[in-house]
Design a protein around this motif. Structure first.
Motif, PDB file in Angstrom:
ATOM      1  N   GLU A  36      40.329  50.868  34.074  1.00  0.00           N
ATOM      2  CA  GLU A  36      40.688  50.371  32.744  1.00  0.00           C
ATOM      3  C   GLU A  36      41.172  51.474  31.814  1.00  0.00           C
ATOM      4  N   THR A  60      25.368  42.229  38.497  1.00  0.00           N
ATOM      5  CA  THR A  60      25.642  43.407  37.660  1.00  0.00           C
ATOM      6  C   THR A  60      24.913  44.636  38.206  1.00  0.00           C
ATOM      7  N   PRO A 113      36.152  49.086  36.119  1.00  0.00           N
ATOM      8  CA  PRO A 113      35.808  49.986  35.011  1.00  0.00           C
ATOM      9  C   PRO A 113      36.487  51.351  35.126  1.00  0.00           C
ATOM     10  N   GLU A 144      38.381  38.814  30.042  1.00  0.00           N
ATOM     11  CA  GLU A 144      37.789  40.092  29.663  1.00  0.00           C
ATOM     12  C   GLU A 144      36.309  40.116  30.023  1.00  0.00           C
ATOM     13  N   ASN A 145      35.783  41.336  30.122  1.00  0.00           N
ATOM     14  CA  ASN A 145      34.347  41.563  30.296  1.00  0.00           C
ATOM     15  C   ASN A 145      33.778  40.864  31.518  1.00  0.00           C
ATOM     16  N   LEU A 146      34.503  40.940  32.636  1.00  0.00           N
ATOM     17  CA  LEU A 146      33.964  40.391  33.870  1.00  0.00           C
ATOM     18  C   LEU A 146      32.803  41.257  34.360  1.00  0.00           C
ATOM     19  N   PRO A 147      31.799  40.648  34.991  1.00  0.00           N
ATOM     20  CA  PRO A 147      30.669  41.446  35.481  1.00  0.00           C
ATOM     21  C   PRO A 147      31.116  42.416  36.574  1.00  0.00           C
ATOM     22  N   TYR A 148      30.524  43.601  36.569  1.00  0.00           N
ATOM     23  CA  TYR A 148      30.847  44.617  37.573  1.00  0.00           C
ATOM     24  C   TYR A 148      29.601  44.924  38.383  1.00  0.00           C
TER      25      TYR A 148
END
Length: 459
Positions: free
Chosen positions: A186, A112, A183, A205-209
């Motif tokens: 989106e 992250t 991000p 959903e909410n995959l680490p970036y």
């Protein structure tokens, strides 16, 4: 798509002079909305071909040299071998011949880190990395190669990777539906991502970036925009009167650098296959819920892009079937019948192992209850008591734990964290089996030893 349970896809076919076909299929997400050629979908490793173009742009502007050592641009660059550290060049990185391992390139999965120094920091972490081959001698696909390239680009240009891609590729090519990261995309109608969990397609959903993955697999684009990217390369480096790269630069990227298998090579950020009737230059991308491919046939002057908002590593369809079918149709050939490959051997094997563990646990519970009710049935011979009922099961539990938690991820050249991201069904099975092996292995030993040591009541 219906047979393979694919939620959404986009297909664009181009020639040098323009777009031949552009169409979207299926849905953007569970909430509805149709996929179009303009729908942004993550590119995964197709990003490497974009990064290669940025590198070539800086080569042609005199800021970089392909055969210069990495240490010219990053004096602090190191791997475990000091001599190899000085030998690795930009060409080695672009052609996947640096000797960096596949595993090293997957260590950032799940990161992250969004700091300005993310790429440089990830490159510094290679200082203790043992190479799997001498630089320039063998092909080993490693995301680390493009991590280092990203750090070089930032160091030489003084710009972030995001700024470089936007200024050197997206803006000049008019790729207005392309974005630097998930991000960023989106908010502009990016397609929802999907994985296959025990054969069933589910939204992700909410995959680490992390900025660490940007140069190797972090970009997002639409099939229409990627079609423009394809056209500039088919047209010798120019599009709509704007020259992005020289024709010689394009040829250099498309020139085979290292052989991977029979008639398949890797160039500079591109795969090359010598197939009938002409050479295919291509790159695929596979991510945690998306997949795609870009394929060019420079000798024939055409190419195509397929982007899909789903992916499967373990218990879903084989997307290569769809990509091969598209190419056959475009060549006027009859495509092979597609069929889902819902469960592969690792899923079946792990599920079977979990079932055996549960059966073994139930058997032990039954055995302990029987010993408690009938103490005289407890074994009297030492080797049966402590070898068969204690030592062997404990050894089996330890072997299973090491096998699934350590050896299996190592075999697939990925960490457990990455396995949970890319193949969650396999990952959860591994975690369940490993946890049972450790926890029940210890608990079972305590219970059995306590039962065997308890005295038989006198009557």
């Amino acid at each position: 798509m219906e047979k393979l349970d694919i939620p959404g896809a986009a297909l664009v076919v181009v020639r040098v002079e323009g777009v031949v076909h552009a169409k979207g299929y299926g849905r953007v997400s569970e909430d509805g909305g149709e996929v179009t050629p303009q729908t942004p979908i993550p590119l995964a490793s197709i990003t490497k071909s974009v990064t290669a173009l940025v590198v070539m742009r800086l080569v042609e502007s005199g800021q970089l040299e392909l055969d210069a050592p990495v240490q010219r641009y990053l004096p602090w660059f190191r791997v475990a071998d000091p001599d190899a550290s000085a030998d690795i060049t930009l060409r080695h990185l672009l052609s996947q011949t640096s000797g960096l391992s596949t595993l090293s390139g997957r260590l950032s999965f799940g990161s992250t880190d969004i700091s300005r120094e993310a790429l440089a920091e990830a490159t510094r972490e290679l200082a203790e990395e043992d190479l799997v081959a001498e630089p320039g001698t063998e092909f080993h696909y490693s995301n680390s190669n493009f991590t280092v390239l990203g750090a070089i680009l930032e160091a030489v240009s003084g710009r972030t990777y995001e700024e470089l891609v936007e200024e050197e590729v997206f803006a000049p090519l008019g790729m207005g539906r392309s974005f630097i990261s998930v991000p960023a995309a989106e908010a502009h109608g990016m397609a929802g991502m999907h994985q296959y969990f025990f054969g069933r397609v589910v939204p992700v959903e909410n995959l680490p970036y992390s900025r660490r993955v940007l140069p190797l697999g972090g970009l997002v684009s639409s099939a229409a925009d990627l079609g423009r990217f394809a056209r500039v390369l088919l047209n010798g480096g120019s599009l709509d009167g704007t020259r992005i790269i020289s024709a010689e630069g394009v040829q250099e990227m498309f020139q085979p650098e290292v052989q991977i298998q029979d008639r398949v090579f890797y160039g500079l950020g591109w795969l090359i296959a010598d197939v009938d009737p002409s050479r295919r230059v291509f790159h695929g991308g596979d991510g945690e819920g998306f997949t795609g491919t870009i394929a060019l046939f420079p000798e024939e002057g055409w190419g195509y892009v397929v982007l899909i908002n789903a992916n499967s590593y373990s218990s879903g369809p084989n997307f290569q079937q769809l990509k091969q079918a598209v190419e056959k149709v475009l060549r006027g050939q009859e495509p092979a019948e597609v069929a889902p490959t819902i469960f592969i051997a690792p899923v079946i094997g792990l599920a079977a192992l979990l079932f055996v563990q549960l059966i073994a646990a139930a058997r032990t519970i039954f055995l302990l209850r029987r010993w408690r009710r009938h103490p005289d049935r407890r074994p009297r011979k030492a080797w049966i008591r402590w070898g068969w009922h204690v030592g062997l099961p404990l050894l089996a539990s330890a072997t299973i734990a090491v096998g699934v938690l350590v050896l299996l991820p190592h075999m697939f050249e990925i960490r457990l964290q990455g396995m949970l991201l890319f193949a969650p069904d396999v990952g959860y099975l591994v975690v369940a089996i490993g946890s049972i092996a450790i926890i029940w292995g210890i608990l079972r030993t305590i219970l059995v030893v306590r039962s065997l040591r308890s005295r038989t009541p006198r009557h």
